[in-house]
Enzyme design. Structure first.
Site, short mmCIF file in Angstrom:
data_model
loop_
_atom_site.label_atom_id
_atom_site.label_comp_id
_atom_site.label_asym_id
_atom_site.label_seq_id
_atom_site.Cartn_x
_atom_site.Cartn_y
_atom_site.Cartn_z
N LEU A 252 -4.95 -20.60 -17.33
CA LEU A 252 -6.01 -21.59 -17.50
C LEU A 252 -7.11 -21.12 -16.57
O LEU A 252 -6.88 -20.98 -15.37
CB LEU A 252 -5.49 -22.98 -17.11
CG LEU A 252 -6.38 -24.19 -17.42
CD1 LEU A 252 -6.68 -24.28 -18.92
CD2 LEU A 252 -5.73 -25.47 -16.94
N ASP A 253 -8.29 -20.82 -17.10
CA ASP A 253 -9.28 -20.12 -16.30
C ASP A 253 -9.71 -20.91 -15.06
O ASP A 253 -9.53 -22.12 -14.96
CB ASP A 253 -10.49 -19.69 -17.14
CG ASP A 253 -11.35 -20.86 -17.60
OD1 ASP A 253 -11.94 -21.52 -16.75
OD2 ASP A 253 -11.44 -21.08 -18.82
N LYS A 254 -10.26 -20.21 -14.11
CA LYS A 254 -10.60 -20.76 -12.79
C LYS A 254 -11.48 -21.99 -12.89
O LYS A 254 -11.34 -22.94 -12.10
CB LYS A 254 -11.28 -19.68 -11.94
CG LYS A 254 -11.67 -20.13 -10.55
CD LYS A 254 -12.33 -19.01 -9.77
CE LYS A 254 -12.73 -19.45 -8.37
NZ LYS A 254 -13.38 -18.35 -7.61
N SER B 222 -11.58 -24.21 -15.19
CA SER B 222 -10.98 -25.29 -15.98
C SER B 222 -9.89 -26.00 -15.18
O SER B 222 -9.36 -25.46 -14.21
CB SER B 222 -10.39 -24.74 -17.28
OG SER B 222 -11.38 -24.10 -18.05
#
Length: 231
Positions: free
Chosen positions: A97-99, A101
């Site tokens: 889960l990208d930084k 988000s």
């Protein structure tokens, strides 16, 4: 199987870390120092730091990741998810889960389950709430739902539902790098908030951002059943 996969499946460490253990001469297989990439059987006598290797009890937990935490096992990277979680035993994130988000991410030492969830052919659902920098119309929903050309491919059809003028929910069955942000950018929108609220049958309800909990037996059984049905 290779020693890296065996120790990872048994819940000791990542496959990459196994290579470091071999390099440091900490693994013995059938009385001899283990070699890089060595093939082993479960019946072999395998010792790590003088203790016989055996399968560890499986751990399943869900973390509601805050914005700014990075889903990496590399502890030398600042704000990595392992240090943030600070769990006493080895677990790893299932996917990413990208930084920028927030939202739920599964953490486990069950390599087989993780592989089934992450398989590109499995079509397992992940649901998100997305807020954009401006209002969108019904044409945006239609185009997003029917596939968007990003990263040299067309995304799979997905389900969108309007929440208000600039916020929608989206259900994906794939996980391309920064997929939702790239899809929205194609149509001239920037994502200002992205939250994952569901992975297959696991939901974020009741779990505050920055906290985690163990999955209960019913959740584990349901998750495994759903994953195995589509694998």
């Amino acid at each position: 199987m290779r020693i890296n996969k065996l120790l990872s499946n048994y819940g000791y460490c990542s496959r990459k870390e196994v290579s470091r253990l071999i390099e440091d001469k900490r693994i013995i297989v059938n009385g001899k120092l283990c070699e890089q990439g060595q093939w082993v059987e479960e019946s072999d006598d395998i010792f790590l730091d003088g203790e016989k290797v055996k399968e560890k009890e499986k751990i399943y937990l869900v973390l509601n990741k805050p914005k700014g935490i990075i889903c990496t096992l590399s502890r030398e990277i600042k704000d990595n998810i392992i240090d943030f979680l600070n769990y006493k035993d080895y677990v790893f994130p299932v996917g990413r889960l990208d930084k920028d988000s927030e939202g739920i991410i599964l953490m486990t030492n069950d390599g087989d389950l993780a592989n089934m969830i992450l398989s590109s052919e499995s079509y397992h659902e992940k649901e998100y709430i997305v807020t954009l920098d401006k209002d969108f119309d019904d044409e945006f929903i239609f185009k997003m739902s029917n596939g968007v050309n990003i990263l040299g491919t067309v995304t799979r059809p997905c389900k969108l539902k309007r929440i208000n003028n600039n916020t929608f929910s989206i259900i994906l069955t794939q996980g391309l790098n920064r997929q939702i942000r790239r899809m929205c950018k194609t149509f001239g929108y920037n994502v200002i908030k992205l939250e994952r609220i569901r992975i297959v049958s696991i939901i974020s309800k009741g779990l505050e951002v920055g906290t985690w909990r163990f999955l209960n037996k019913e959740e584990i059984d349901t998750l495994k059943l759903e994953v195995q049905k589509k694998f």
